[in-house]
Enzyme design. Structure first.
Site, PDB file in Angstrom:
ATOM      1  N   HIS A  91      39.323  14.428   0.490  1.00 15.61           N
ATOM      2  CA  HIS A  91      39.827  14.921  -0.901  1.00 15.61           C
ATOM      3  C   HIS A  91      40.063  16.568  -0.629  1.00 15.61           C
ATOM      4  CE1 HIS A  91      38.269  11.188  -2.327  1.00 15.61           C
ATOM      5  NE2 HIS A  91      39.398  11.484  -3.070  1.00 15.61           N
ATOM      6  N   ILE A  92      38.931  17.070   0.100  1.00 14.52           N
ATOM      7  CA  ILE A  92      38.738  18.527   0.099  1.00 14.52           C
ATOM      8  C   ILE A  92      39.723  19.094   1.219  1.00 14.52           C
ATOM      9  CG2 ILE A  92      37.097  20.639   0.381  1.00 14.52           C
ATOM     10  CD1 ILE A  92      34.850  18.878  -0.751  1.00 14.52           C
ATOM     11  N   ASP A 132      41.472  13.915  11.913  1.00 14.62           N
ATOM     12  CA  ASP A 132      40.649  12.989  11.108  1.00 14.62           C
ATOM     13  C   ASP A 132      40.735  11.712  11.814  1.00 14.62           C
ATOM     14  OD1 ASP A 132      39.747  11.247   8.946  1.00 14.62           O
ATOM     15  OD2 ASP A 132      40.003  12.815   7.774  1.00 14.62           O
ATOM     16  N   VAL A 171      34.129  17.129   7.050  1.00 22.19           N
ATOM     17  CA  VAL A 171      33.684  15.883   7.046  1.00 22.19           C
ATOM     18  C   VAL A 171      32.178  15.596   6.618  1.00 22.19           C
ATOM     19  CG1 VAL A 171      35.203  15.517   9.121  1.00 22.19           C
ATOM     20  CG2 VAL A 171      32.902  16.549   9.454  1.00 22.19           C
ATOM     21  N   PRO A 172      32.006  14.319   6.177  1.00 23.51           N
ATOM     22  CA  PRO A 172      30.724  13.982   5.913  1.00 23.51           C
ATOM     23  C   PRO A 172      29.695  14.216   6.888  1.00 23.51           C
ATOM     24  CG  PRO A 172      32.309  12.173   5.111  1.00 23.51           C
ATOM     25  CD  PRO A 172      33.048  13.090   6.136  1.00 23.51           C
ATOM     26  N   ASN A 201      27.516  12.796  14.123  1.00 19.59           N
ATOM     27  CA  ASN A 201      28.398  13.963  14.242  1.00 19.59           C
ATOM     28  C   ASN A 201      27.607  15.472  14.079  1.00 19.59           C
ATOM     29  OD1 ASN A 201      28.169  14.025  11.350  1.00 19.59           O
ATOM     30  ND2 ASN A 201      30.473  13.963  10.970  1.00 19.59           N
ATOM     31  N   CYS A 224      32.192  24.503   4.920  1.00 18.10           N
ATOM     32  CA  CYS A 224      31.642  24.243   3.525  1.00 18.10           C
ATOM     33  C   CYS A 224      31.414  22.837   3.398  1.00 18.10           C
ATOM     34  CB  CYS A 224      32.963  24.647   2.720  1.00 18.10           C
ATOM     35  SG  CYS A 224      33.055  26.379   2.526  1.00 18.10           S
ATOM     36  N   ARG A 246      28.654  20.546   5.641  1.00 16.78           N
ATOM     37  CA  ARG A 246      27.216  20.188   5.629  1.00 16.78           C
ATOM     38  C   ARG A 246      26.697  21.002   6.832  1.00 16.78           C
ATOM     39  NH1 ARG A 246      27.344  18.865   1.303  1.00 16.78           N
ATOM     40  NH2 ARG A 246      26.566  16.907   0.220  1.00 16.78           N
ATOM     41  N   ASP A 296      28.841  28.075   3.997  1.00 17.25           N
ATOM     42  CA  ASP A 296      28.298  27.957   2.636  1.00 17.25           C
ATOM     43  C   ASP A 296      27.190  26.976   2.754  1.00 17.25           C
ATOM     44  OD1 ASP A 296      28.447  27.871  -0.336  1.00 17.25           O
ATOM     45  OD2 ASP A 296      28.944  25.656  -0.228  1.00 17.25           O
ATOM     46  N   GLU A 352      18.824  24.559   5.207  1.00 16.24           N
ATOM     47  CA  GLU A 352      19.069  25.578   3.976  1.00 16.24           C
ATOM     48  C   GLU A 352      18.116  25.271   3.041  1.00 16.24           C
ATOM     49  OE1 GLU A 352      23.005  23.968   3.121  1.00 16.24           O
ATOM     50  OE2 GLU A 352      22.356  23.241   1.559  1.00 16.24           O
ATOM     51  N   HIS A 406      25.364  27.647  -0.780  1.00 20.12           N
ATOM     52  CA  HIS A 406      25.803  26.042  -1.057  1.00 20.12           C
ATOM     53  C   HIS A 406      26.643  26.122  -2.439  1.00 20.12           C
ATOM     54  CE1 HIS A 406      25.211  21.655   0.077  1.00 20.12           C
ATOM     55  NE2 HIS A 406      26.393  21.845  -0.592  1.00 20.12           N
TER      56      HIS A 406
END
Ligand code: NAD
Ligand code: COI
Length: 334
Positions: free
Chosen positions: A155-156, A175, A206-207, A212, A233, A235, A259, A264, A297
Protein backbone atom coordinates in the site's frame (compact mmCIF):
# COMPACT_ATOMS: atom_id res chain seq x y z
CA UNK A 1 -21.69 -4.33 24.28
CA UNK A 2 -18.58 -2.58 25.64
CA UNK A 3 -15.28 -1.79 23.93
CA UNK A 4 -12.28 -0.59 25.93
CA UNK A 5 -9.46 1.36 24.23
CA UNK A 6 -5.83 1.75 25.31
CA UNK A 7 -3.33 4.53 24.60
CA UNK A 8 -5.97 7.06 23.56
CA UNK A 9 -4.41 10.48 22.96
CA UNK A 10 -6.12 13.87 23.04
CA UNK A 11 -5.84 14.19 19.25
CA UNK A 12 -7.87 10.98 18.88
CA UNK A 13 -10.72 12.03 21.18
CA UNK A 14 -12.78 14.04 18.61
CA UNK A 15 -12.87 11.05 16.20
CA UNK A 16 -13.63 8.71 19.10
CA UNK A 17 -16.50 10.97 20.18
CA UNK A 18 -17.92 10.92 16.63
CA UNK A 19 -17.73 7.11 16.57
CA UNK A 20 -19.56 6.92 19.92
CA UNK A 21 -22.27 9.26 18.62
CA UNK A 22 -22.72 7.06 15.55
CA UNK A 23 -22.87 3.93 17.74
CA UNK A 24 -25.05 4.94 20.72
CA UNK A 25 -25.74 1.33 21.77
CA UNK A 26 -22.09 0.62 22.44
CA UNK A 27 -20.41 1.63 25.68
CA UNK A 28 -16.86 2.87 25.16
CA UNK A 29 -14.25 3.12 27.89
CA UNK A 30 -10.70 4.32 27.37
CA UNK A 31 -7.41 5.15 29.03
CA UNK A 32 -4.31 7.05 27.96
CA UNK A 33 -2.20 4.12 29.20
CA UNK A 34 -0.93 1.49 26.77
CA UNK A 35 -1.81 -2.18 27.23
CA UNK A 36 0.33 -3.76 29.94
CA UNK A 37 -0.28 -6.46 32.55
CA UNK A 38 -1.27 -3.66 34.97
CA UNK A 39 -3.57 -1.68 32.68
CA UNK A 40 -5.18 -4.81 31.18
CA UNK A 41 -7.59 -5.14 34.10
CA UNK A 42 -9.15 -1.77 33.20
CA UNK A 43 -10.95 -3.67 30.43
CA UNK A 44 -13.00 -5.67 32.93
CA UNK A 45 -16.60 -5.97 31.72
CA UNK A 46 -15.66 -5.27 28.09
CA UNK A 47 -16.21 -7.54 25.09
CA UNK A 48 -13.24 -6.33 23.06
CA UNK A 49 -10.26 -3.99 23.20
CA UNK A 50 -8.80 -1.45 20.78
CA UNK A 51 -5.10 -0.63 21.17
CA UNK A 52 -2.14 1.22 19.68
CA UNK A 53 1.46 1.03 20.85
CA UNK A 54 4.95 0.45 19.48
CA UNK A 55 6.14 -1.42 22.59
CA UNK A 56 5.64 -5.21 22.75
CA UNK A 57 2.27 -6.68 23.72
CA UNK A 58 3.36 -8.98 26.54
CA UNK A 59 1.97 -12.44 27.22
CA UNK A 60 1.19 -11.29 30.79
CA UNK A 61 -1.06 -8.50 29.49
CA UNK A 62 -2.81 -10.89 27.09
CA UNK A 63 -3.30 -13.42 29.91
CA UNK A 64 -5.11 -10.79 32.00
CA UNK A 65 -7.43 -9.96 29.06
CA UNK A 66 -8.00 -13.69 28.55
CA UNK A 67 -8.97 -14.14 32.21
CA UNK A 68 -11.46 -11.26 31.78
CA UNK A 69 -13.08 -13.27 28.96
CA UNK A 70 -11.93 -10.89 26.19
CA UNK A 71 -11.23 -12.52 22.84
CA UNK A 72 -11.05 -9.63 20.38
CA UNK A 73 -8.19 -7.18 19.92
CA UNK A 74 -8.25 -4.46 17.25
CA UNK A 75 -5.12 -2.41 16.72
CA UNK A 76 -5.50 1.10 15.31
CA UNK A 77 -2.40 0.78 13.11
CA UNK A 78 -0.89 -1.29 10.28
CA UNK A 79 2.06 -3.21 11.77
CA UNK A 80 1.47 -6.12 14.16
CA UNK A 81 5.14 -7.07 14.60
CA UNK A 82 4.95 -6.23 18.34
CA UNK A 83 2.62 -9.22 18.91
CA UNK A 84 3.81 -12.77 19.43
CA UNK A 85 1.39 -14.82 17.30
CA UNK A 86 1.93 -17.90 19.50
CA UNK A 87 0.63 -15.97 22.52
CA UNK A 88 -2.43 -14.80 20.56
CA UNK A 89 -3.18 -18.33 19.33
CA UNK A 90 -2.54 -20.02 22.69
CA UNK A 91 -4.95 -17.60 24.34
CA UNK A 92 -7.55 -17.72 21.55
CA UNK A 93 -7.49 -14.07 20.44
CA UNK A 94 -8.70 -12.75 17.10
CA UNK A 95 -6.72 -9.71 15.95
CA UNK A 96 -7.61 -7.02 13.40
CA UNK A 97 -5.39 -4.20 12.14
CA UNK A 98 -6.06 -1.13 9.97
CA UNK A 99 -4.16 -1.98 6.78
CA UNK A 100 -4.94 1.20 4.84
CA UNK A 101 -5.72 4.15 7.11
CA UNK A 102 -3.74 6.47 4.84
CA UNK A 103 -0.77 5.15 2.86
CA UNK A 104 -0.38 8.71 1.54
CA UNK A 105 0.54 9.97 5.01
CA UNK A 106 3.59 7.70 5.20
CA UNK A 107 4.43 7.97 1.49
CA UNK A 108 4.44 11.78 1.54
CA UNK A 109 6.65 11.77 4.64
CA UNK A 110 9.04 9.37 2.90
CA UNK A 111 9.41 11.56 -0.17
CA UNK A 112 9.80 14.65 2.03
CA UNK A 113 12.68 12.99 3.90
CA UNK A 114 14.33 12.26 0.54
CA UNK A 115 13.81 15.84 -0.62
CA UNK A 116 15.17 17.33 2.57
CA UNK A 117 18.33 15.23 2.17
CA UNK A 118 18.71 15.94 -1.55
CA UNK A 119 18.39 19.72 -0.99
CA UNK A 120 20.51 19.55 2.20
CA UNK A 121 17.84 21.29 4.26
CA UNK A 122 19.31 20.44 7.70
CA UNK A 123 22.62 22.01 6.64
CA UNK A 124 20.85 25.12 5.31
CA UNK A 125 18.90 25.28 8.60
CA UNK A 126 22.15 25.14 10.56
CA UNK A 127 23.62 27.93 8.40
CA UNK A 128 20.45 29.98 8.86
CA UNK A 129 20.70 29.58 12.67
CA UNK A 130 24.20 31.09 12.39
CA UNK A 131 22.95 34.00 10.30
CA UNK A 132 24.61 32.54 7.18
CA UNK A 133 22.51 33.24 4.07
CA UNK A 134 25.04 32.03 1.48
CA UNK A 135 24.67 29.19 -1.09
CA UNK A 136 27.90 27.19 -1.04
CA UNK A 137 28.79 24.52 -0.21
CA UNK A 138 25.26 23.20 0.26
CA UNK A 139 24.53 22.46 -3.38
CA UNK A 140 21.63 20.06 -3.92
CA UNK A 141 20.54 17.26 -6.21
CA UNK A 142 17.31 16.92 -8.21
CA UNK A 143 14.83 14.02 -7.98
CA UNK A 144 14.84 13.59 -11.77
CA UNK A 145 18.54 12.66 -11.67
CA UNK A 146 17.93 9.94 -9.05
CA UNK A 147 17.19 6.25 -9.35
CA UNK A 148 15.13 5.33 -6.30
CA UNK A 149 14.98 1.70 -5.16
CA UNK A 150 11.66 0.95 -3.48
CA UNK A 151 11.71 -2.22 -1.37
CA UNK A 152 8.12 -3.35 -0.81
CA UNK A 153 5.40 -2.38 -3.27
CA UNK A 154 2.41 -2.78 -0.97
CA UNK A 155 0.00 0.00 0.00
CA UNK A 156 2.67 2.52 1.01
CA UNK A 157 5.44 1.60 -1.44
CA UNK A 158 3.08 2.03 -4.40
CA UNK A 159 2.08 5.58 -3.34
CA UNK A 160 5.78 6.42 -2.86
CA UNK A 161 6.40 5.27 -6.44
CA UNK A 162 3.56 7.41 -7.80
CA UNK A 163 4.77 10.54 -6.00
CA UNK A 164 8.36 9.98 -7.09
CA UNK A 165 7.30 9.54 -10.69
CA UNK A 166 5.55 12.92 -10.43
CA UNK A 167 8.95 14.41 -9.55
CA UNK A 168 10.50 12.65 -12.55
CA UNK A 169 12.65 10.19 -10.59
CA UNK A 170 13.50 6.80 -12.09
CA UNK A 171 12.13 3.99 -9.91
CA UNK A 172 13.24 0.38 -9.54
CA UNK A 173 11.36 -1.90 -7.18
CA UNK A 174 11.72 -5.20 -5.36
CA UNK A 175 9.00 -7.28 -3.72
CA UNK A 176 8.53 -10.99 -3.08
CA UNK A 177 5.01 -10.53 -4.49
CA UNK A 178 4.62 -8.66 -7.80
CA UNK A 179 1.86 -6.07 -8.05
CA UNK A 180 0.22 -6.05 -11.51
CA UNK A 181 0.50 -2.32 -12.08
CA UNK A 182 4.16 -2.11 -11.03
CA UNK A 183 4.89 -5.22 -13.13
CA UNK A 184 3.22 -3.65 -16.20
CA UNK A 185 5.42 -0.59 -15.77
CA UNK A 186 8.46 -2.89 -15.79
CA UNK A 187 9.84 -1.52 -12.53
CA UNK A 188 10.76 -4.77 -10.78
CA UNK A 189 14.33 -5.98 -10.53
CA UNK A 190 14.96 -9.66 -9.74
CA UNK A 191 16.97 -9.30 -6.57
CA UNK A 192 17.82 -6.94 -3.76
CA UNK A 193 21.44 -7.01 -4.97
CA UNK A 194 20.31 -5.62 -8.33
CA UNK A 195 18.24 -2.91 -6.58
CA UNK A 196 21.20 -1.98 -4.35
CA UNK A 197 23.48 -1.80 -7.43
CA UNK A 198 21.21 0.57 -9.36
CA UNK A 199 19.82 2.88 -6.66
CA UNK A 200 20.95 6.36 -5.61
CA UNK A 201 18.29 6.31 -2.90
CA UNK A 202 16.86 3.21 -1.18
CA UNK A 203 13.56 3.31 0.69
CA UNK A 204 12.08 0.51 2.82
CA UNK A 205 8.36 -0.36 2.81
CA UNK A 206 8.22 -3.98 3.97
CA UNK A 207 6.79 -5.42 7.19
CA UNK A 208 9.26 -6.64 9.83
CA UNK A 209 9.64 -10.41 10.20
CA UNK A 210 12.27 -12.51 12.01
CA UNK A 211 13.64 -13.31 8.53
CA UNK A 212 14.33 -9.70 7.47
CA UNK A 213 15.54 -8.22 10.78
CA UNK A 214 18.68 -6.15 9.99
CA UNK A 215 18.31 -6.79 6.24
CA UNK A 216 20.25 -3.52 5.78
CA UNK A 217 23.54 -4.71 7.27
CA UNK A 218 27.26 -4.42 6.39
CA UNK A 219 26.89 -6.81 3.45
CA UNK A 220 23.85 -5.04 1.99
CA UNK A 221 25.47 -1.62 2.35
CA UNK A 222 28.66 -2.88 0.66
CA UNK A 223 26.52 -3.80 -2.38
CA UNK A 224 25.06 -0.27 -2.63
CA UNK A 225 26.33 2.64 -4.72
CA UNK A 226 28.87 4.97 -3.13
CA UNK A 227 26.99 7.99 -1.75
CA UNK A 228 23.65 6.19 -1.40
CA UNK A 229 20.82 7.69 0.66
CA UNK A 230 18.79 5.30 2.85
CA UNK A 231 15.24 6.06 3.94
CA UNK A 232 13.30 4.01 6.50
CA UNK A 233 9.67 4.73 7.30
CA UNK A 234 8.83 1.04 7.84
CA UNK A 235 10.33 -0.58 10.94
CA UNK A 236 13.56 0.30 12.78
CA UNK A 237 14.76 -3.28 13.13
CA UNK A 238 15.10 -3.59 9.33
CA UNK A 239 18.39 -1.65 9.66
CA UNK A 240 21.45 -2.68 11.66
CA UNK A 241 22.29 0.72 13.19
CA UNK A 242 25.99 -0.18 13.64
CA UNK A 243 26.26 -0.93 9.92
CA UNK A 244 24.51 2.34 9.06
CA UNK A 245 26.85 4.32 11.33
CA UNK A 246 29.87 2.64 9.70
CA UNK A 247 28.46 3.47 6.25
CA UNK A 248 27.93 7.12 7.23
CA UNK A 249 31.43 7.35 8.78
CA UNK A 250 33.09 6.04 5.61
CA UNK A 251 30.95 8.21 3.30
CA UNK A 252 29.59 5.10 1.56
CA UNK A 253 26.18 6.29 2.81
CA UNK A 254 25.67 9.99 2.02
CA UNK A 255 22.69 10.39 4.33
CA UNK A 256 19.70 8.77 5.94
CA UNK A 257 16.09 9.70 6.63
CA UNK A 258 14.78 7.66 9.53
CA UNK A 259 11.24 7.76 10.89
CA UNK A 260 11.82 4.49 12.72
CA UNK A 261 14.86 3.19 14.59
CA UNK A 262 16.03 0.00 16.25
CA UNK A 263 15.18 0.44 19.98
CA UNK A 264 13.22 3.61 19.23
CA UNK A 265 11.09 3.14 22.35
CA UNK A 266 14.11 4.12 24.46
CA UNK A 267 13.95 7.61 22.93
CA UNK A 268 10.74 8.38 21.03
CA UNK A 269 7.68 9.85 22.73
CA UNK A 270 9.71 11.74 25.34
CA UNK A 271 11.26 15.21 25.56
CA UNK A 272 15.08 15.19 25.97
CA UNK A 273 15.51 18.98 25.62
CA UNK A 274 18.81 18.46 23.80
CA UNK A 275 20.28 15.80 21.52
CA UNK A 276 23.07 15.49 24.13
CA UNK A 277 20.58 14.05 26.61
CA UNK A 278 19.41 11.20 24.36
CA UNK A 279 19.99 8.06 26.48
CA UNK A 280 20.76 5.72 23.56
CA UNK A 281 24.32 6.17 22.25
CA UNK A 282 23.62 4.82 18.75
CA UNK A 283 20.58 7.04 18.27
CA UNK A 284 22.50 10.00 19.70
CA UNK A 285 25.31 9.32 17.20
CA UNK A 286 22.81 9.45 14.32
CA UNK A 287 20.94 12.46 15.71
CA UNK A 288 24.11 14.59 15.85
CA UNK A 289 24.70 14.33 12.09
CA UNK A 290 23.40 16.97 9.66
CA UNK A 291 23.11 14.32 6.93
CA UNK A 292 20.74 12.23 9.05
CA UNK A 293 17.14 13.26 9.58
CA UNK A 294 15.24 11.56 12.38
CA UNK A 295 11.50 11.90 12.91
CA UNK A 296 9.81 10.24 15.91
CA UNK A 297 7.77 7.53 14.10
CA UNK A 298 5.49 10.34 12.99
CA UNK A 299 5.11 9.50 9.29
CA UNK A 300 1.56 8.30 9.96
CA UNK A 301 0.57 11.35 12.01
CA UNK A 302 -2.00 13.26 9.95
CA UNK A 303 -5.59 14.25 10.69
CA UNK A 304 -6.90 11.93 7.98
CA UNK A 305 -4.92 8.97 9.28
CA UNK A 306 -5.96 9.47 12.90
CA UNK A 307 -9.64 9.65 11.98
CA UNK A 308 -9.44 6.49 9.86
CA UNK A 309 -7.42 4.62 12.50
CA UNK A 310 -10.09 5.25 15.13
CA UNK A 311 -13.08 4.58 12.89
CA UNK A 312 -11.82 1.38 11.27
CA UNK A 313 -10.43 -0.16 14.48
CA UNK A 314 -13.66 0.43 16.42
CA UNK A 315 -15.79 -0.77 13.47
CA UNK A 316 -13.67 -3.93 13.28
CA UNK A 317 -13.85 -4.61 17.00
CA UNK A 318 -17.62 -4.15 16.97
CA UNK A 319 -17.91 -6.53 13.97
CA UNK A 320 -15.85 -9.20 15.76
CA UNK A 321 -17.99 -8.92 18.90
CA UNK A 322 -21.12 -9.27 16.72
CA UNK A 323 -19.71 -12.54 15.36
CA UNK A 324 -18.85 -11.12 11.91
CA UNK A 325 -15.58 -11.67 10.03
CA UNK A 326 -14.21 -8.29 8.90
CA UNK A 327 -11.73 -8.58 6.01
CA UNK A 328 -8.92 -7.10 8.09
CA UNK A 329 -8.50 -10.06 10.44
CA UNK A 330 -4.76 -10.71 10.79
CA UNK A 331 -3.72 -14.24 9.80
CA UNK A 332 -1.86 -15.34 12.94
CA UNK A 333 -1.30 -18.89 11.66
CA UNK A 334 1.71 -17.85 9.51
P1 NAD B 1 1.78 -3.81 2.91
O1 NAD B 1 1.52 -5.11 3.58
O2 NAD B 1 0.68 -3.16 2.14
O3 NAD B 1 3.02 -3.99 1.90
C1 NAD B 1 4.18 -4.66 2.25
C2 NAD B 1 4.81 -5.23 0.99
O4 NAD B 1 6.03 -5.83 1.36
C3 NAD B 1 3.95 -6.33 0.32
O5 NAD B 1 3.79 -6.04 -1.05
C4 NAD B 1 4.76 -7.60 0.54
O6 NAD B 1 4.63 -8.53 -0.54
C5 NAD B 1 6.17 -7.04 0.62
N1 NAD B 1 7.12 -7.89 1.33
C6 NAD B 1 6.94 -8.60 2.45
N2 NAD B 1 8.09 -9.18 2.81
C7 NAD B 1 9.02 -8.81 1.91
C8 NAD B 1 10.41 -9.10 1.75
N3 NAD B 1 11.07 -9.87 2.62
N4 NAD B 1 11.05 -8.55 0.69
C9 NAD B 1 10.38 -7.78 -0.19
N5 NAD B 1 9.07 -7.48 -0.10
C10 NAD B 1 8.41 -8.00 0.94
O7 NAD B 1 2.36 -2.85 4.02
P2 NAD B 1 2.33 -1.25 4.03
O8 NAD B 1 1.05 -0.80 4.59
O9 NAD B 1 2.77 -0.75 2.73
O10 NAD B 1 3.45 -0.98 5.17
C11 NAD B 1 4.82 -1.02 4.87
C12 NAD B 1 5.64 -0.79 6.12
O11 NAD B 1 5.36 0.48 6.67
C13 NAD B 1 5.39 -1.79 7.25
O12 NAD B 1 6.62 -2.09 7.87
C14 NAD B 1 4.53 -1.01 8.22
O13 NAD B 1 4.61 -1.52 9.52
C15 NAD B 1 5.16 0.36 8.09
N6 NAD B 1 4.34 1.50 8.53
C16 NAD B 1 4.99 2.56 9.09
C17 NAD B 1 4.27 3.67 9.49
C18 NAD B 1 4.95 4.88 10.08
O14 NAD B 1 4.27 5.74 10.67
N7 NAD B 1 6.24 5.02 9.96
C19 NAD B 1 2.88 3.69 9.35
C20 NAD B 1 2.26 2.60 8.76
C21 NAD B 1 3.01 1.50 8.34
C1 COI C 1 1.73 1.54 11.81
O1 COI C 1 0.59 1.90 11.49
O2 COI C 1 2.11 0.35 11.73
C2 COI C 1 2.69 2.52 12.32
O3 COI C 1 3.87 2.30 12.24
C3 COI C 1 2.14 3.75 12.99
C4 COI C 1 2.45 3.79 14.47
C5 COI C 1 1.50 4.74 15.15
C6 COI C 1 2.42 2.47 15.16
Amino acid sequence: MKIFAYGIREDEEPSLKKWEEANPNIEVGFTKYTLTADSARLAEGSDGVVTLQTSPYTREALEVLNKLGIKYISIRNVGFDNFNFKDLNDLGFTLTNVPVYSPNAIAEHTVLLMGRLLRRVPEFDEKFDNGDFTWAPTIGKEYREQTVGVIGTGHIGRVVIKILQGFGAKVVAYDVYHNDDIEKQGLYVDSLEELYKQSDIITLHVPLFDSNKYMINDKAISQMKDGVYIINCARGELIDTDALIKGLDSGKVAGAGLDVLDNENSVFGKVWSSVDNIPNEKIKNLAKRTNVIITPHSAFYTETAIHNMITTSFDSNKALIEGLKPNNIVDTTK
